[in-house]
Structures are given as structure tokens and as C-alpha cells.
Design a protein around this motif. Sequence first.
Motif, PDB file in Angstrom:
ATOM      1  N   GLN A 164     -27.431  44.642  33.444  1.00  0.00           N
ATOM      2  CA  GLN A 164     -28.229  44.995  32.270  1.00  0.00           C
ATOM      3  C   GLN A 164     -29.642  44.458  32.467  1.00  0.00           C
ATOM      4  N   VAL A 165     -30.616  45.350  32.252  1.00  0.00           N
ATOM      5  CA  VAL A 165     -32.027  45.024  32.426  1.00  0.00           C
ATOM      6  C   VAL A 165     -32.655  44.938  31.039  1.00  0.00           C
ATOM      7  N   ILE A 166     -33.131  43.754  30.692  1.00  0.00           N
ATOM      8  CA  ILE A 166     -33.683  43.498  29.360  1.00  0.00           C
ATOM      9  C   ILE A 166     -35.206  43.470  29.475  1.00  0.00           C
ATOM     10  N   TYR A 167     -35.871  44.407  28.812  1.00  0.00           N
ATOM     11  CA  TYR A 167     -37.324  44.550  28.917  1.00  0.00           C
ATOM     12  C   TYR A 167     -38.035  43.829  27.768  1.00  0.00           C
ATOM     13  N   PRO A 168     -39.292  43.429  27.989  1.00  0.00           N
ATOM     14  CA  PRO A 168     -40.061  42.766  26.918  1.00  0.00           C
ATOM     15  C   PRO A 168     -40.670  43.783  25.950  1.00  0.00           C
ATOM     16  N   ILE A 169     -39.857  44.734  25.529  1.00  0.00           N
ATOM     17  CA  ILE A 169     -40.314  45.829  24.674  1.00  0.00           C
ATOM     18  C   ILE A 169     -39.527  45.757  23.369  1.00  0.00           C
ATOM     19  N   GLU A 170     -40.196  45.377  22.298  1.00  0.00           N
ATOM     20  CA  GLU A 170     -39.519  45.214  21.016  1.00  0.00           C
ATOM     21  C   GLU A 170     -39.175  46.567  20.407  1.00  0.00           C
ATOM     22  N   MET A 171     -37.974  46.628  19.839  1.00  0.00           N
ATOM     23  CA  MET A 171     -37.493  47.851  19.204  1.00  0.00           C
ATOM     24  C   MET A 171     -37.627  47.743  17.682  1.00  0.00           C
ATOM     25  N   ASN A 172     -38.151  48.792  17.090  1.00  0.00           N
ATOM     26  CA  ASN A 172     -38.183  48.883  15.634  1.00  0.00           C
ATOM     27  C   ASN A 172     -36.752  49.031  15.113  1.00  0.00           C
ATOM     28  N   SER A 173     -36.449  48.394  13.997  1.00  0.00           N
ATOM     29  CA  SER A 173     -35.076  48.418  13.475  1.00  0.00           C
ATOM     30  C   SER A 173     -34.591  49.838  13.196  1.00  0.00           C
ATOM     31  N   THR A 174     -35.528  50.771  12.920  1.00  0.00           N
ATOM     32  CA  THR A 174     -35.115  52.154  12.642  1.00  0.00           C
ATOM     33  C   THR A 174     -34.672  52.880  13.903  1.00  0.00           C
ATOM     34  N   TRP A 175     -34.947  52.285  15.064  1.00  0.00           N
ATOM     35  CA  TRP A 175     -34.550  52.918  16.328  1.00  0.00           C
ATOM     36  C   TRP A 175     -33.216  52.372  16.837  1.00  0.00           C
ATOM     37  N   ILE A 176     -32.590  51.481  16.091  1.00  0.00           N
ATOM     38  CA  ILE A 176     -31.371  50.819  16.567  1.00  0.00           C
ATOM     39  C   ILE A 176     -30.176  51.326  15.771  1.00  0.00           C
ATOM     40  N   GLU A 177     -29.165  51.796  16.470  1.00  0.00           N
ATOM     41  CA  GLU A 177     -27.956  52.298  15.841  1.00  0.00           C
ATOM     42  C   GLU A 177     -26.999  51.150  15.529  1.00  0.00           C
ATOM     43  N   PRO A 178     -26.026  51.357  14.622  1.00  0.00           N
ATOM     44  CA  PRO A 178     -25.072  50.286  14.288  1.00  0.00           C
ATOM     45  C   PRO A 178     -24.292  49.767  15.495  1.00  0.00           C
ATOM     46  N   THR A 179     -24.117  50.621  16.509  1.00  0.00           N
ATOM     47  CA  THR A 179     -23.392  50.200  17.718  1.00  0.00           C
ATOM     48  C   THR A 179     -24.323  49.543  18.730  1.00  0.00           C
ATOM     49  N   HIS A 180     -25.536  49.178  18.311  1.00  0.00           N
ATOM     50  CA  HIS A 180     -26.557  48.522  19.131  1.00  0.00           C
ATOM     51  C   HIS A 180     -27.250  49.477  20.094  1.00  0.00           C
ATOM     52  N   GLY A 181     -26.926  50.758  20.032  1.00  0.00           N
ATOM     53  CA  GLY A 181     -27.609  51.727  20.873  1.00  0.00           C
ATOM     54  C   GLY A 181     -29.025  51.995  20.382  1.00  0.00           C
ATOM     55  N   VAL A 182     -29.854  52.541  21.281  1.00  0.00           N
ATOM     56  CA  VAL A 182     -31.241  52.858  20.960  1.00  0.00           C
ATOM     57  C   VAL A 182     -31.368  54.376  20.818  1.00  0.00           C
TER      58      VAL A 182
END
Length: 710
Positions: A164-182
Motif C-alpha cells: 500500500q502506497v500512502i501519498y501526502p494528498i489529503e482527501m476531502n471527506s465527501t470523497w471517502i466512502e463508508p468502506t474507506h474507498g475513494v
Amino acid sequence: MKERLVKALLVGLLVLTIIQMQPFSNATSIPSANPNLDSVYVDVVVMPNGRINVTYWMTFTAAEGGLGGFDLLGIQESTIRDSSRSYAEWGGSRYDLLVTTLPDGYGLDWVPRTPEGEQVLVVFGYFSTNRVIELTTSPTYGNLGVFNWAPVQWNIPIDYESVQVIYPIEMNSTWIEPTHGVTPEGAEYAGYIEDANQGLWQGASQIAFEEENLLAYPYDAAADPRYFTVSLGHSTIAAYSHFRVFHYTNWSFYEPFFEDGALGIDYSPIINAQANIQFSLQLAVYNYGDADLEDVTIAMSLPENLTLTSGSVTTFIGDLSGGETRFESYSLIPANLPAILTIAFQVSASNLNSSEWLTFTVDVYVQEYIPPLIPPNLLFGGVAIFVSIGFIFYGYRRVTRTYGAKWEADDTTYVYESPEISIQTFGEPGTIADLDPIESAFFINTTRQKLVSMILISCVKKGAVRVLSTDPLKLSVTGLQFQDLTYYEELFVAAIVDDELDPDKIDDMLEELAEQVQEKAWSADFEATKAKHDEMVDGAWEELESYPTLDGRMDYYFNRQYHGGGWAWYWLYMHPRHDHIRDVFTKPGPSISPPQVPDWFSQLSETTGHAVSGVGRVVGDVATTTGQIMNNVANTIGSVLQGVGDIITAPLKPLIESTSRCVSHDACHSACVSHDACHSACHSACHSACVCHSACHSACHSACVSGGFR
């Protein structure tokens, strides 16, 4: 008969010759079959400056021969390993890895070996010093940051692998699904584009990953912020497969973080060395910026009694490009004296200000060599001669055993009988045993775990022992001592074998402590001696609280003696209120800054993860800050206690059990109904229960001293 005697003599001489000719041999390495590689999980954290922070989580099941190490090869980036992420776990215990730097990776080893059939989790982490995210330009998408990377390949199959590659790119909460998907909007914001070459490669064949997910990390809906993450996984991977991670994100996230050249250094600040024996010192100098560093030079300042045999006091490295690392190695020989020898280093670059140069020191703890009274070769020769004489004597007896008269036992034959025990003095009223704090703690039956922890901390204070870690407990013998060691401290130091406490040697130390306490307290009044112990504990605490300033209390806690009764800390630590020691230091005093904790304890606190050196070194709420410092002090001692407890899990047994296995504890205990009657009851009960009376005296005596009969 003469012929048989001659043969026996010849056999003895032959044995002597063979023994003298036989060379000593070194132990060979243990062969090991390939283990089963159950899983490999790799976390890759991408930094804003384009570098990566990588952690491998590798689970093996050991095969025939067990498993004690392997080479992690194929790391392409320039790296600096992280010692806090460098361990093996199996059987419920964690062991630090022994790491060797190799040209394209690392050798990872651990002891003890994992036995056949057991699972072991090996964790290893490192930082890249060079950029891994590079700029590329697309006519369609513009400037992109390309990540073309792969974890190491393996020469054995893998049941399951995930990256898993974790990027320094913050996600807006509206872009995050309940299953943690983007959502696609989140992926578009990150600029994520998958390259056609991303996938599992087996030779020239490419297979799509079984799992490809775009997620928001951490995987906790309450976390904030959460970062764009690419998660890839595949099961049943053949040997030599290539797990290729190849995709793009928007370059704008990395562009502002182009950095000037900057010096970095990786080294071990403390080295244990044997006198007159060469040791190696290795440094890694790197440029963790992007611009070049020019004319990089390492200057070394050597102390007396340390000779440089390989390397130079001034090493010119030259230019270092962004992310480049250079390794330098030095060989040195210390003189034969116990000392801490400090080597000073300075690393400079001509295009940096002198304030940006690096200065650091390496402390070499030298253990003095004391030659044996009898040279080993003479000792070995003596043993060989003794064995040969034994063979010769055996041959002689074989020849002559039929000569002379034979005697049969009859009523006139004398048979030795063990004498009965006669104890003349015991428990003289009012007599107080002359015991030091540790002996007094032993006398009142303090737990084994607490006793050993107290001795350990005293050895650290005296400079004889250094704590390397507490989980698991790892200790190092420095070969030094700033104060004389007591007999039990000397035995404690001797119990450290290969940086670990040997439980059997700790038992030996406690048995010697029992014998010494027995001798000192044989004629003492138990109740009077215990009352004296309680008086010392309470008195030391009252004296601590009597100091009007925080500086005075801190000095008393760590440094002072209590009324000729030894180090005050011993008595303070045995007080019931020590668990809340910070309360004594939270009352305001006339200080303008928190008092200083001694260096020896500061180093110990850093090792346990409860550092006190960086707490509250500014003017402010001094009492509250000092209370926080003492809270870390208590946590440090607690970590030591826990580390000791992991090795010595049982409380201190009644000495009647540990000193002599011949005596029944239950028999003695049931016979003792009052302390005044202890001697006679114990004596008669032990005689009825004991099957080897020769051990009865020490067993009964030790049991009474420890209070085990109450």
C-alpha cells in the motif's frame, strides 16, 4: 600380567598424544531448509519531498533446521535503516534484528533461532535518502509525479503479498466512502493514473493484481486528515515474481518541496570494545536534499589510548548529489584500560554554512583484559595429562585387583552417620541485623522482580551496565565502574550473557544474597530488624519531603545517602507512596526552571521511551513540569521492572525452596505457629521431612531469615 600392564600404559600414552594433537574447532552454522513465506505486507509512505518511508512485515513458518536470518536484497533506492522498526517476533517475544549492510540490501539475523514449525514475524523499515517520485510530463495530463517501484523479489513462493502506497494528498471527506474507498472525484484530485506496466510479472508474462483499491488512510472514519492510498495485493505468488507498482499522481503536490542540499549522518553513538582487540566503526554520510553538496569532508578527533589502524582522521568524500549516500569504515584498537573513550567527528561541505555542518561523538566503552592466572594451553595440557593418568591407573587396577585380601562388612565395620544439627544462638531479643538496603529488602521478602530491578538500576548508576532496550530487556556490560560494586552487583554483571540476563545466574546471585543475609541475620531479632527496615523507609521519605526546594528534592532522590544506610533511592523506592512520586514534586518552589535529572538516568529514560531530557527546560509552571518529569521517571523505572519481569516471572520463593530442594516447605510452614517457636518447630519439622539432613541447617536458617514461615 605384565603384558596387560604394558598395554594399559600404551593406551594412556596414546590418549595423551591424541588429545594434545587434537585442534580446537569452531562451531559451524546451522543449516536451514527454505521456510514457508506466509505473507509480505509493505507500507510505503510517500513524503512531500518525493522520498519514501518503507516498512516490510514478513511472516515465515520455519522449516527443518529452524530459521535465524536471511538477506533482504534488491533494494534499489539509497536508504538509511530505522532501528526502531527492526525486530523479529516469535513465541510471544520480540528480538532485535542483527542488521548487516549489503551492497543492495541488508542481512537480517536474530537470536534465538525460530524452531521448526513456528511462525516468526520479521519487521524491517528504512528511509530513502534520494527522490523516488520523479517528474514526468504528459501532453494530455501535464506534469506528473511518477512512482515506478517494486518491493524485493524472493527466491521462494509467497502465499500472499500486499503493497500500500500512502501519498501526502489529503482527501476531502465527501470523497471517502463508508468502506474507506475513494470516489472518482478523489482519484481525479490526486491525479491518479495507472501505467499499463503495473502488475505482477512472472518472466515476460504480466498478470493483473487480484486486488487494486484506492483508499483513504487511516482506515478510521473518525481520523482527520486522511490520505490518498493505492492498495495492491495478490495471493500464491511464484518464486522470482516481480511485484511492479507503476502509476502517476499530480506533480503539484511535490513541486514546492525541492530542497537545498543538506548533510545527514547515520552511526552508532555507543560501541562496546575489548581492550587490545580491533573493532570497526562505520558511518553513513548522505545528502537528504536535492541540490548537490560540494567537497564533503569527514574530520575525526581521536582521544588518547585509541589507535586508528584503518582509515584516516581526515576523509575527503567529494561531491554528494541529492539523495546520495557514502559509507566510511574505520578500524581502531583501544589500549588495555577500562575507560569511556570519546571520538569526535565533524562533517562539512564547502557550499554550506558552518552552522549547517554536523558534529557528533561516538563513545567507546572499553572492557579491560585481565589475563588468566594459568595460561589456557597449560591448563589444557594439565587436563590431558590428568586424563591419561586416569587411564594408566585404571589399567594398573585392572591388573592388580586380584591381589591381596578382601574384606566383608560386619558388626565391627564403622559406618559414618550424619551429625544432628545443634544451633546455639537464634533470635536474640532486640538484636538488629546489620544489612544494606538490598539485603534488608531481601530480608523482608521483597519480590524477586523488584530486587533484581533495584540492583540493575544501581549498576546503571555506577556505570557498570547500560540498558539497550527494555522490551525485550537487553543489557550491555561497559567494563567500567564509577563506584565499587557490591558482591551482588558483581554477580549481576556476571549474569549478563550476550546482552541478556541469564536466569540461572540470577538465581545464583540471589542464593549468594541469601547466604550473606543468613550469616548477618543469624542471631538477629526478626521483628526488630523488620521494624528497623520500616523505620528507614519512612525516614527516607520524610527527609525527601523536608527539602524546601525542588532542586534539593531532585538531588536527594537521585544522589544522596540516607543516614549511613546506603543510597536513599533504595529506601524511597520501597515506600508505598513511590508509585505517586510525582506528587512530592508538584508543590511550587522557589525555582525558575525544573531541576536537572542526572545524565545516567536521562539516558536510561530515553532507552525506555520515557525521555526526561526534553521536558520543561524553559521558564514556566515549574512545579507542574517537574511533576511531568517525575512521572516519566516513574514510567522509566516501571519499564525496567517490566523488562526484568519478562525474564524473572515468579515472585521470590521462600528460601527454604530455593536454597535446598531437600526440605519440604509445607512441613516447616505448618510447624511454625509463632516466631518465638520458629527455631525449634522448624528444626523438628525439617528433620521429619528432610531426606538429606546435610542441607537442613542452611534451609531452615534461610527460611527463617526470609520470613517464609509467617
